[in-house]
Design a protein around this motif. Sequence first.
Motif, PDB file in Angstrom:
ATOM      1  N   ASP A 132       7.381 -12.783 -21.703  1.00  0.00           N
ATOM      2  CA  ASP A 132       5.742 -12.758 -21.736  1.00  0.00           C
ATOM      3  C   ASP A 132       5.044 -11.763 -21.016  1.00  0.00           C
ATOM      4  OD1 ASP A 132       6.209 -14.260 -19.443  1.00  0.00           O
ATOM      5  OD2 ASP A 132       4.462 -15.444 -19.388  1.00  0.00           O
ATOM      6  N   ALA A 133       5.854 -11.026 -20.230  1.00  0.00           N
ATOM      7  CA  ALA A 133       5.163  -9.964 -19.330  1.00  0.00           C
ATOM      8  C   ALA A 133       4.442  -8.756 -19.957  1.00  0.00           C
ATOM      9  CB  ALA A 133       6.182  -9.234 -18.550  1.00  0.00           C
ATOM     10  N   GLU A 173       2.153 -14.968 -17.790  1.00  0.00           N
ATOM     11  CA  GLU A 173       1.595 -16.344 -17.938  1.00  0.00           C
ATOM     12  C   GLU A 173       2.549 -17.174 -17.154  1.00  0.00           C
ATOM     13  OE1 GLU A 173      -0.657 -19.598 -17.938  1.00  0.00           O
ATOM     14  OE2 GLU A 173      -1.369 -17.783 -18.758  1.00  0.00           O
ATOM     15  N   SER A 174       3.937 -16.855 -17.397  1.00  0.00           N
ATOM     16  CA  SER A 174       5.079 -17.586 -16.661  1.00  0.00           C
ATOM     17  C   SER A 174       4.915 -17.282 -15.191  1.00  0.00           C
ATOM     18  CB  SER A 174       6.251 -17.150 -17.186  1.00  0.00           C
ATOM     19  OG  SER A 174       6.604 -15.750 -16.908  1.00  0.00           O
ATOM     20  N   PHE A 175       4.316 -16.663 -14.594  1.00  0.00           N
ATOM     21  CA  PHE A 175       3.855 -16.460 -13.114  1.00  0.00           C
ATOM     22  C   PHE A 175       2.963 -17.507 -12.734  1.00  0.00           C
ATOM     23  CE2 PHE A 175       4.680 -11.643 -13.058  1.00  0.00           C
ATOM     24  CZ  PHE A 175       6.250 -11.850 -13.052  1.00  0.00           C
ATOM     25  N   ARG A 176       2.309 -18.399 -13.496  1.00  0.00           N
ATOM     26  CA  ARG A 176       1.313 -19.240 -13.122  1.00  0.00           C
ATOM     27  C   ARG A 176       1.949 -20.388 -12.518  1.00  0.00           C
ATOM     28  NH1 ARG A 176      -3.913 -19.662 -14.479  1.00  0.00           N
ATOM     29  NH2 ARG A 176      -3.419 -18.124 -16.517  1.00  0.00           N
ATOM     30  N   GLY A 177       1.218 -20.687 -11.224  1.00  0.00           N
ATOM     31  CA  GLY A 177       1.741 -21.798 -10.274  1.00  0.00           C
ATOM     32  C   GLY A 177       2.907 -21.413  -9.412  1.00  0.00           C
ATOM     33  N   LYS A 183       8.247 -15.342  -5.266  1.00  0.00           N
ATOM     34  CA  LYS A 183       9.084 -15.685  -6.563  1.00  0.00           C
ATOM     35  C   LYS A 183       8.851 -14.729  -7.956  1.00  0.00           C
ATOM     36  CE  LYS A 183      11.261 -19.288  -4.766  1.00  0.00           C
ATOM     37  NZ  LYS A 183      12.696 -19.302  -4.519  1.00  0.00           N
ATOM     38  N   GLN A 184       7.781 -14.485  -8.065  1.00  0.00           N
ATOM     39  CA  GLN A 184       7.232 -13.425  -8.908  1.00  0.00           C
ATOM     40  C   GLN A 184       7.708 -12.306  -8.794  1.00  0.00           C
ATOM     41  OE1 GLN A 184       2.746 -13.274  -9.068  1.00  0.00           O
ATOM     42  NE2 GLN A 184       2.455 -15.357  -9.227  1.00  0.00           N
ATOM     43  N   HIS A 185       7.823 -11.523  -7.617  1.00  0.00           N
ATOM     44  CA  HIS A 185       8.414 -10.583  -7.195  1.00  0.00           C
ATOM     45  C   HIS A 185       9.859 -10.334  -7.354  1.00  0.00           C
ATOM     46  CE1 HIS A 185       5.161  -7.961  -5.068  1.00  0.00           C
ATOM     47  NE2 HIS A 185       4.676  -8.888  -5.835  1.00  0.00           N
ATOM     48  N   GLN A 186      10.564 -11.475  -7.119  1.00  0.00           N
ATOM     49  CA  GLN A 186      12.004 -11.750  -7.401  1.00  0.00           C
ATOM     50  C   GLN A 186      12.475 -11.998  -8.539  1.00  0.00           C
ATOM     51  OE1 GLN A 186      12.557 -15.415  -4.815  1.00  0.00           O
ATOM     52  NE2 GLN A 186      12.956 -14.422  -2.967  1.00  0.00           N
ATOM     53  N   ALA A 187      11.462 -12.397  -9.398  1.00  0.00           N
ATOM     54  CA  ALA A 187      11.764 -12.477 -11.005  1.00  0.00           C
ATOM     55  C   ALA A 187      11.887 -10.985 -11.341  1.00  0.00           C
ATOM     56  CB  ALA A 187      10.802 -13.411 -11.591  1.00  0.00           C
ATOM     57  N   LEU A 231       9.574   1.282  -5.974  1.00  0.00           N
ATOM     58  CA  LEU A 231       8.772   0.612  -7.066  1.00  0.00           C
ATOM     59  C   LEU A 231       7.748  -0.142  -6.379  1.00  0.00           C
ATOM     60  CD1 LEU A 231       8.470  -0.197 -10.006  1.00  0.00           C
ATOM     61  CD2 LEU A 231       9.584  -2.053  -9.599  1.00  0.00           C
ATOM     62  N   GLN A 232       6.367   0.430  -6.260  1.00  0.00           N
ATOM     63  CA  GLN A 232       5.592  -0.685  -5.710  1.00  0.00           C
ATOM     64  C   GLN A 232       4.970  -1.260  -6.797  1.00  0.00           C
ATOM     65  OE1 GLN A 232       2.023   2.133  -4.876  1.00  0.00           O
ATOM     66  NE2 GLN A 232       0.697   0.472  -5.499  1.00  0.00           N
ATOM     67  N   LEU A 233       5.115  -2.710  -6.345  1.00  0.00           N
ATOM     68  CA  LEU A 233       5.082  -3.708  -7.283  1.00  0.00           C
ATOM     69  C   LEU A 233       3.720  -4.634  -7.171  1.00  0.00           C
ATOM     70  CD1 LEU A 233       6.401  -5.286  -9.630  1.00  0.00           C
ATOM     71  CD2 LEU A 233       7.831  -6.710  -7.971  1.00  0.00           C
ATOM     72  N   THR A 234       2.870  -4.726  -8.151  1.00  0.00           N
ATOM     73  CA  THR A 234       2.139  -5.849  -8.175  1.00  0.00           C
ATOM     74  C   THR A 234       2.047  -6.967  -9.384  1.00  0.00           C
ATOM     75  OG1 THR A 234       0.582  -4.069  -7.513  1.00  0.00           O
ATOM     76  CG2 THR A 234      -0.363  -6.068  -8.509  1.00  0.00           C
ATOM     77  N   THR A 235       1.951  -8.030  -9.076  1.00  0.00           N
ATOM     78  CA  THR A 235       2.224  -9.225 -10.121  1.00  0.00           C
ATOM     79  C   THR A 235       0.834  -9.934 -10.195  1.00  0.00           C
ATOM     80  OG1 THR A 235       3.132 -10.581  -8.466  1.00  0.00           O
ATOM     81  CG2 THR A 235       4.702  -9.620  -9.780  1.00  0.00           C
ATOM     82  N   ALA A 236       0.697 -10.597 -11.363  1.00  0.00           N
ATOM     83  CA  ALA A 236      -0.557 -11.141 -11.670  1.00  0.00           C
ATOM     84  C   ALA A 236      -0.413 -12.128 -12.721  1.00  0.00           C
ATOM     85  CB  ALA A 236      -1.633 -10.263 -11.894  1.00  0.00           C
ATOM     86  N   ILE A 237      -1.361 -12.857 -12.863  1.00  0.00           N
ATOM     87  CA  ILE A 237      -1.407 -13.963 -14.256  1.00  0.00           C
ATOM     88  C   ILE A 237      -2.378 -13.585 -14.930  1.00  0.00           C
ATOM     89  CG2 ILE A 237      -0.136 -16.051 -12.979  1.00  0.00           C
ATOM     90  CD1 ILE A 237      -3.059 -16.911 -12.499  1.00  0.00           C
ATOM     91  N   PRO A 238      -2.567 -13.698 -16.130  1.00  0.00           N
ATOM     92  CA  PRO A 238      -3.602 -13.197 -17.104  1.00  0.00           C
ATOM     93  C   PRO A 238      -4.904 -14.170 -16.784  1.00  0.00           C
ATOM     94  CG  PRO A 238      -1.609 -14.111 -18.598  1.00  0.00           C
ATOM     95  CD  PRO A 238      -1.455 -14.270 -17.048  1.00  0.00           C
ATOM     96  N   GLU A 239      -5.837 -13.423 -16.948  1.00  0.00           N
ATOM     97  CA  GLU A 239      -7.280 -13.871 -16.702  1.00  0.00           C
ATOM     98  C   GLU A 239      -7.791 -14.594 -17.796  1.00  0.00           C
ATOM     99  OE1 GLU A 239      -9.979 -11.404 -14.932  1.00  0.00           O
ATOM    100  OE2 GLU A 239      -8.585 -10.707 -13.495  1.00  0.00           O
TER     101      GLU A 239
END
Length: 77
Positions: free
Chosen positions: A18-19, A40-44, A49-53, A69-77
Amino acid sequence: MAMAAAEIEALIVGGIPDAQVEITDLAGDGDHYAARVTAESFRGVSRIKQHQAVYAALGGRMGGVLHALQLTTAIPE
């Protein structure tokens, strides 16, 4: 050996279906990228853990084929 942005995106989406992935080549050399991964699967899920995924989806390529790799993770707004 450099890694193509499209390959990085495909690996991440393969591991996190779903990324939404945005890849930027920071140096123009195919070795230094920034990735913004929104799912969305990052919610909660903790940021760690998001970065590990994401790293798991890359299948051990970090530090080898994929140099930086400069990594930024987020959930949809």
